[in-house]
Design a protein around this motif. Structure first.
Motif, PDB file in Angstrom:
ATOM      1  N   SER A  39       0.837  -1.201   0.000  1.00 50.93           N
ATOM      2  CA  SER A  39       0.000   0.000   0.000  1.00 50.93           C
ATOM      3  C   SER A  39       0.873   1.253   0.000  1.00 50.93           C
ATOM      4  N   ALA A  40       0.463   2.245  -0.767  1.00 45.69           N
ATOM      5  CA  ALA A  40       1.228   3.494  -0.886  1.00 45.69           C
ATOM      6  C   ALA A  40       1.329   4.209   0.459  1.00 45.69           C
ATOM      7  N   GLU A  41       0.311   4.054   1.310  1.00 46.59           N
ATOM      8  CA  GLU A  41       0.296   4.725   2.609  1.00 46.59           C
ATOM      9  C   GLU A  41       0.988   3.908   3.703  1.00 46.59           C
ATOM     10  N   ALA A  42       1.471   2.727   3.370  1.00 43.44           N
ATOM     11  CA  ALA A  42       2.110   1.800   4.318  1.00 43.44           C
ATOM     12  C   ALA A  42       1.140   1.326   5.385  1.00 43.44           C
ATOM     13  N   GLU A  43      -0.163   1.455   5.101  1.00 39.50           N
ATOM     14  CA  GLU A  43      -1.190   0.942   5.985  1.00 39.50           C
ATOM     15  C   GLU A  43      -2.454   0.697   5.164  1.00 39.50           C
ATOM     16  N   THR A  44      -3.329  -0.144   5.697  1.00 42.66           N
ATOM     17  CA  THR A  44      -4.562  -0.473   4.994  1.00 42.66           C
ATOM     18  C   THR A  44      -5.700  -0.545   5.993  1.00 42.66           C
ATOM     19  N   CYS A  45      -6.828   0.025   5.611  1.00 50.26           N
ATOM     20  CA  CYS A  45      -8.036  -0.051   6.428  1.00 50.26           C
ATOM     21  C   CYS A  45      -8.656  -1.435   6.250  1.00 50.26           C
ATOM     22  N   VAL A  46      -9.194  -1.964   7.336  1.00 49.56           N
ATOM     23  CA  VAL A  46      -9.877  -3.251   7.246  1.00 49.56           C
ATOM     24  C   VAL A  46     -10.973  -3.199   6.188  1.00 49.56           C
ATOM     25  N   CYS A  47     -11.567  -2.035   5.999  1.00 49.26           N
ATOM     26  CA  CYS A  47     -12.650  -1.890   5.019  1.00 49.26           C
ATOM     27  C   CYS A  47     -12.172  -2.081   3.584  1.00 49.26           C
ATOM     28  N   ASP A  48     -10.867  -1.956   3.351  1.00 49.50           N
ATOM     29  CA  ASP A  48     -10.313  -2.107   2.008  1.00 49.50           C
ATOM     30  C   ASP A  48      -9.785  -3.516   1.725  1.00 49.50           C
ATOM     31  N   LEU A  49     -10.002  -4.443   2.645  1.00 56.02           N
ATOM     32  CA  LEU A  49      -9.470  -5.798   2.470  1.00 56.02           C
ATOM     33  C   LEU A  49     -10.520  -6.819   2.063  1.00 56.02           C
ATOM     34  N   THR A  50     -11.768  -6.561   2.347  1.00 57.03           N
ATOM     35  CA  THR A  50     -12.795  -7.578   2.073  1.00 57.03           C
ATOM     36  C   THR A  50     -12.950  -7.836   0.581  1.00 57.03           C
ATOM     37  N   GLU A  51     -12.963  -6.791  -0.228  1.00 58.30           N
ATOM     38  CA  GLU A  51     -13.171  -6.983  -1.669  1.00 58.30           C
ATOM     39  C   GLU A  51     -12.029  -7.728  -2.347  1.00 58.30           C
ATOM     40  N   LEU A  53      -9.918  -9.752  -1.166  1.00 53.37           N
ATOM     41  CA  LEU A  53      -9.800 -11.113  -0.647  1.00 53.37           C
ATOM     42  C   LEU A  53     -11.048 -11.945  -0.941  1.00 53.37           C
ATOM     43  N   ASP A  54     -12.121 -11.278  -1.322  1.00 56.77           N
ATOM     44  CA  ASP A  54     -13.408 -11.931  -1.563  1.00 56.77           C
ATOM     45  C   ASP A  54     -13.848 -12.717  -0.330  1.00 56.77           C
ATOM     46  N   LEU A  55     -13.694 -12.065   0.835  1.00 56.25           N
ATOM     47  CA  LEU A  55     -14.086 -12.661   2.112  1.00 56.25           C
ATOM     48  C   LEU A  55     -14.960 -11.673   2.867  1.00 56.25           C
ATOM     49  N   GLY A  56     -15.777 -12.181   3.761  1.00 54.88           N
ATOM     50  CA  GLY A  56     -16.595 -11.323   4.597  1.00 54.88           C
ATOM     51  C   GLY A  56     -15.758 -10.618   5.647  1.00 54.88           C
ATOM     52  N   GLN A  57     -16.292  -9.533   6.177  1.00 48.09           N
ATOM     53  CA  GLN A  57     -15.561  -8.737   7.163  1.00 48.09           C
ATOM     54  C   GLN A  57     -15.209  -9.546   8.415  1.00 48.09           C
ATOM     55  N   PRO A  58     -16.091 -10.396   8.947  1.00 45.41           N
ATOM     56  CA  PRO A  58     -15.697 -11.175  10.131  1.00 45.41           C
ATOM     57  C   PRO A  58     -14.510 -12.107   9.856  1.00 45.41           C
ATOM     58  N   THR A  59     -14.459 -12.700   8.676  1.00 48.18           N
ATOM     59  CA  THR A  59     -13.349 -13.596   8.322  1.00 48.18           C
ATOM     60  C   THR A  59     -12.054 -12.815   8.179  1.00 48.18           C
ATOM     61  N   VAL A  60     -12.126 -11.658   7.524  1.00 47.57           N
ATOM     62  CA  VAL A  60     -10.936 -10.811   7.379  1.00 47.57           C
ATOM     63  C   VAL A  60     -10.443 -10.379   8.759  1.00 47.57           C
ATOM     64  N   SER A  61     -11.359  -9.971   9.631  1.00 51.18           N
ATOM     65  CA  SER A  61     -10.974  -9.558  10.983  1.00 51.18           C
ATOM     66  C   SER A  61     -10.313 -10.697  11.755  1.00 51.18           C
ATOM     67  N   HIS A  62     -10.789 -11.914  11.571  1.00 51.38           N
ATOM     68  CA  HIS A  62     -10.182 -13.077  12.215  1.00 51.38           C
ATOM     69  C   HIS A  62      -8.730 -13.249  11.748  1.00 51.38           C
ATOM     70  N   HIS A  63      -8.514 -13.171  10.440  1.00 58.62           N
ATOM     71  CA  HIS A  63      -7.154 -13.307   9.906  1.00 58.62           C
ATOM     72  C   HIS A  63      -6.255 -12.172  10.398  1.00 58.62           C
ATOM     73  N   LEU A  64      -6.786 -10.964  10.458  1.00 60.04           N
ATOM     74  CA  LEU A  64      -6.008  -9.821  10.939  1.00 60.04           C
ATOM     75  C   LEU A  64      -5.615  -9.999  12.402  1.00 60.04           C
ATOM     76  N   LYS A  65      -6.527 -10.504  13.217  1.00 57.76           N
ATOM     77  CA  LYS A  65      -6.216 -10.729  14.632  1.00 57.76           C
ATOM     78  C   LYS A  65      -5.064 -11.720  14.782  1.00 57.76           C
ATOM     79  N   ILE A  66      -5.076 -12.769  13.997  1.00 60.07           N
ATOM     80  CA  ILE A  66      -3.992 -13.757  14.054  1.00 60.07           C
ATOM     81  C   ILE A  66      -2.658 -13.102  13.694  1.00 60.07           C
TER      82      ILE A  66
END
Length: 102
Positions: A39-51, A53-66
């Motif tokens: 990412s150009a900003e060296a950070e990414t919002c969780v809201c920008d990861l679901t699309e 990855l083609d995953l739902g927000q709860p699944t993305v949040s689970h992976h991020l927590k790990i």
């Protein structure tokens, strides 16, 4: 009796490394690290990861927590959104630990 090398992993080190490798052992988590690190900003919002990855927000949040729990990503809460960035030197230190112990 065989002696162990000075560079052999201690149990606590082995557990910490295993946690990081387990976190990296999932294709979605590898993709998250790739998206965040490129990412150009060296950070990414969780809201920008679901699309991408083609995953739902709860699944993305689970992976991020790990990834956060493994010390690979940092999390910063801003309002309702969480932003993720690579933990400084996390991947470099992982690689260095392996090469020092080899």
């Amino acid at each position: 009796m065989p002696t162990h090398g000075q560079n052999a992993l201690e149990p606590a080190e082995a557990n910490a490394l295993a946690t990081r490798f387990k976190a990296l052992a999932d294709p979605n988590r590898l993709r998250i690290l790739s998206i965040v690190s490129s990412s150009a900003e060296a950070e990414t919002c969780v809201c920008d990861l679901t699309e991408p990855l083609d995953l739902g927000q709860p699944t993305v949040s689970h992976h991020l927590k790990i990834l956060v729990d493994a010390g690979l990503l940092n999390r910063e809460k801003r309002g309702v959104w969480a932003y993720y960035s690579l933990a400084p030197n996390a991947l470099d230190s992982l690689a260095a630990t392996l090469t020092q112990k080899a």
